[in-house]
Design a protein around this motif. Structure first.
Motif, PDB file in Angstrom:
ATOM      1  N   ASN A 171       0.824  -1.208   0.000  1.00 52.82           N
ATOM      2  CA  ASN A 171       0.000   0.000   0.000  1.00 52.82           C
ATOM      3  C   ASN A 171       0.858   1.257   0.000  1.00 52.82           C
ATOM      4  O   ASN A 171       2.090   1.211   0.061  1.00 52.82           O
ATOM      5  N   ASP A 181       1.440   3.651   2.170  1.00 52.00           N
ATOM      6  CA  ASP A 181       2.261   4.035   3.318  1.00 52.00           C
ATOM      7  C   ASP A 181       3.221   2.939   3.765  1.00 52.00           C
ATOM      8  O   ASP A 181       3.824   3.032   4.836  1.00 52.00           O
ATOM      9  N   LEU A 182       3.376   1.899   2.949  1.00 53.13           N
ATOM     10  CA  LEU A 182       4.313   0.812   3.251  1.00 53.13           C
ATOM     11  C   LEU A 182       4.109   0.251   4.657  1.00 53.13           C
ATOM     12  O   LEU A 182       5.063   0.031   5.414  1.00 53.13           O
ATOM     13  N   SER A 183       2.847   0.001   5.000  1.00 51.32           N
ATOM     14  CA  SER A 183       2.530  -0.471   6.353  1.00 51.32           C
ATOM     15  C   SER A 183       2.296  -1.981   6.385  1.00 51.32           C
ATOM     16  O   SER A 183       1.596  -2.484   7.261  1.00 51.32           O
ATOM     17  N   ASN A 194       5.236  -5.464  10.344  1.00 51.16           N
ATOM     18  CA  ASN A 194       5.015  -5.144  11.756  1.00 51.16           C
ATOM     19  C   ASN A 194       6.147  -4.244  12.233  1.00 51.16           C
ATOM     20  O   ASN A 194       7.303  -4.657  12.300  1.00 51.16           O
ATOM     21  N   LYS A 195       5.812  -2.993  12.544  1.00 50.75           N
ATOM     22  CA  LYS A 195       6.844  -2.014  12.862  1.00 50.75           C
ATOM     23  C   LYS A 195       7.571  -2.302  14.175  1.00 50.75           C
ATOM     24  O   LYS A 195       8.638  -1.739  14.440  1.00 50.75           O
ATOM     25  N   ASN A 196       7.017  -3.185  15.011  1.00 52.40           N
ATOM     26  CA  ASN A 196       7.633  -3.499  16.296  1.00 52.40           C
ATOM     27  C   ASN A 196       8.564  -4.703  16.236  1.00 52.40           C
ATOM     28  O   ASN A 196       9.198  -5.055  17.233  1.00 52.40           O
ATOM     29  N   ASN A 237      10.068 -10.114  10.419  1.00 47.56           N
ATOM     30  CA  ASN A 237       9.021  -9.823   9.441  1.00 47.56           C
ATOM     31  C   ASN A 237       9.140 -10.707   8.207  1.00 47.56           C
ATOM     32  O   ASN A 237       8.132 -11.160   7.662  1.00 47.56           O
ATOM     33  N   GLY A 261      10.205  -0.250  12.665  1.00 43.27           N
ATOM     34  CA  GLY A 261       9.724   1.096  12.964  1.00 43.27           C
ATOM     35  C   GLY A 261      10.796   2.160  12.966  1.00 43.27           C
ATOM     36  O   GLY A 261      10.486   3.357  12.939  1.00 43.27           O
ATOM     37  N   LEU A 272      12.708   0.962   4.518  1.00 35.24           N
ATOM     38  CA  LEU A 272      11.416   0.302   4.711  1.00 35.24           C
ATOM     39  C   LEU A 272      10.944  -0.324   3.404  1.00 35.24           C
ATOM     40  O   LEU A 272      10.390  -1.435   3.394  1.00 35.24           O
ATOM     41  N   THR A 289      10.302  -4.283   2.919  1.00 38.69           N
ATOM     42  CA  THR A 289       8.999  -4.765   2.438  1.00 38.69           C
ATOM     43  C   THR A 289       9.172  -5.660   1.227  1.00 38.69           C
ATOM     44  O   THR A 289       8.548  -6.732   1.126  1.00 38.69           O
TER      45      THR A 289
END
Length: 463
Positions: A340, A342-344, A347-349, A355, A386, A393, A397
């Motif tokens: 998407n 915003d490259l979300s 899992n940022k944590n 990941n 994060g 990022l 991804t």
């Protein structure tokens, strides 16, 4: 002539010098672009030009009226493109001596971008623009590259900039080859000197054994010879150290961020991937789709076009199951992955490796190998997602989605180049050209569309 000049300007936070002794002038008859990696200080430079912030040291002389348009934040009342276009027209109408624009083409569709380029081309005063949009960069007179606190000025548009960067890269590579040759010659000299010394010492010992010369005199002569040889070796080693340092510097300049995508472990799905029939979808009273049909086959590369708000992202979310249609039949086949805006996806944590394991289902040692293929080697692979920059990022991804042999049959991308610097966009293009599955794309970036070889466009319009 109206102008803003910087003389030996320093600016930074803590020990991070964004501008390190920069001197440059902007005037009212140049259209200039500032480019560089995210976080290098491009927007900071614009803020210094306006006087919003002051330098840590150095002088800024302002003899021009300015107007700065920051990046537009999307609100609920209007689409991002409508907001951005309204703000841009207001900025042009304000007619300052120097107009400062920060990422002005973000959220603009093709029609809006054409209007913006026309206004930019005919604007009679100066423009300083921060942008990653390579289409926009074709419309400027000069490009300023900001990196490591320093600036380099290229007197032309993006095509000229690319040509000059290639000349620079070829020169750096040529110098690197020369250092390799010099190091090899010095190594040969060291080896020859060592062999000569050993032969000389052996001969001296033989002569000593066969002569009546005193051992003390012989040892003195031997010590003097060794002292001379040590001085020669020190001189050669100094030259060697200099060449090794030069080689390391050149190697860092040659460093690229290309990534390696493996061959898939099975053929990509070649039949129907998506079949949508008689789709109807509305947001309240606003109808987006009415009796809409869409079919996509394996290995095809399709771009969805249409004005902002026409339903491109909505269609993608329906295909991915994030939205449910009111009526119609939606069938999907094969493995589908969605990146998407915003490259979300990740899992940022969690770490990059965690990941990759979670997304691709691979074991830890395989995840480390995948991370390395995407530039995350050693401790870099255990960074928390994060904390990553935009470019990092993106690579993380891509590693999670495309780094495994079990790749998706269909990769869906929604404005993937938004907010990415030029280097990251090139990395993404390289990755997508290695990937041989199907792509469904929404993008306003015409150069990106061309470079990843989109073979079909489907217009999403009024239903």
């Amino acid at each position: 002539m109206a102008f803003i000049s910087l003389s030996n300007v320093y600016f930074g936070y803590s020990d991070n010098n964004l501008l390190d002794g920069v001197s440059i002038a902007f005037n009212d008859n140049d259209h200039v672009a500032i480019i560089g990696d995210n976080g290098c200080g491009k927007t900071t430079l614009l803020r210094l030009l306006t006087g919003e912030i002051l330098p840590n040291s150095g002088n800024i002389n302002r003899n021009a009226s300015v107007f700065m348009l920051n990046q537009t934040n999307v609100s609920d009342s209007k689409s991002g493109g409508e907001q951005q276009m309204f703000a841009l027209m207001r900025a042009f109408d304000s007619a300052p001596d120097i107009l400062l624009l920060d990422e002005p083409t973000n959220n603009l569709d093709a029609d809006a971008k054409r209007l913006f380029f026309n206004r930019m081309r005919t604007y009679p005063n100066g423009i300083v623009v921060v942008s990653h949009d390579r289409e926009l960069l074709q419309h400027v007179d000069k490009i300023i590259e900001l990196s490591n606190g320093q600036i380099r000025v290229y007197g032309g548009n993006y095509d000229f900039y690319q040509t000059q960067k290639q000349i620079e890269a070829d020169s750096i590579y040529s110098k690197y080859v020369d250092t390799q040759k010099s190091i090899a010659r010095l190594n040969d000299t060291i080896n020859i000197a060592q062999n000569t010394r050993q032969h000389h010492e052996s001969k001296q010992q033989k002569d000593l054994n066969n002569s009546k010369r005193s051992r003390m005199a012989a040892n003195a002569l031997k010590g003097k010879s060794q002292e001379t040889e040590a001085k020669k070796r020190a001189i050669i080693q100094k030259k060697m150290d200099k060449q090794l340092l030069e080689q390391q510097t050149l190697a860092e300049q040659m460093r690229n961020d290309t990534i390696k995508i493996p061959m898939p472990n099975k053929p990509f799905y070649s039949k129907e991937l998506v079949n949508i029939s008689a789709l109807t979808f509305s947001y309240g009273d606003k109808q987006i789709f009415n009796d809409f049909d869409f079919v996509m086959y394996g290995k095809s590369r399709i771009r969805l076009t249409g004005k902002n708000g026409s339903g491109k992202t909505t269609l993608i979310k329906i295909i991915c199951g994030e939205l449910q249609a009111q009526t119609g039949t939606i069938k999907t086949f094969g493995k589908i992955a969605y990146i998407n805006q915003d490259l979300s996806v990740l899992n940022k944590n969690k770490t990059i490796v965690e990941n990759i394991m979670e997304t691709s289902g691979c074991l830890k040692h395989d995840a480390h190998a995948i991370a390395a293929n995407f530039g995350f080697r050693g401790d870099a692979s255990t960074q928390i997602v994060g904390t990553l920059s935009g470019g990092e990022l993106l690579k993380a991804t891509l590693a999670a989605i495309l780094g495994n042999v079990n790749q998706p049959d269909l990769l869906i991308l929604d404005e993937p180049t938004n907010n990415l610097e030029i280097k990251s966009i090139s990395i993404l293009e390289d990755a997508l050209n290695q990937y041989t599955g199907a792509i469904l794309l929404v993008s306003h970036d015409e150069m990106f569309v061309k470079n990843i070889k989109i073979d079909k466009e489907i217009h999403i319009g009024e239903q």
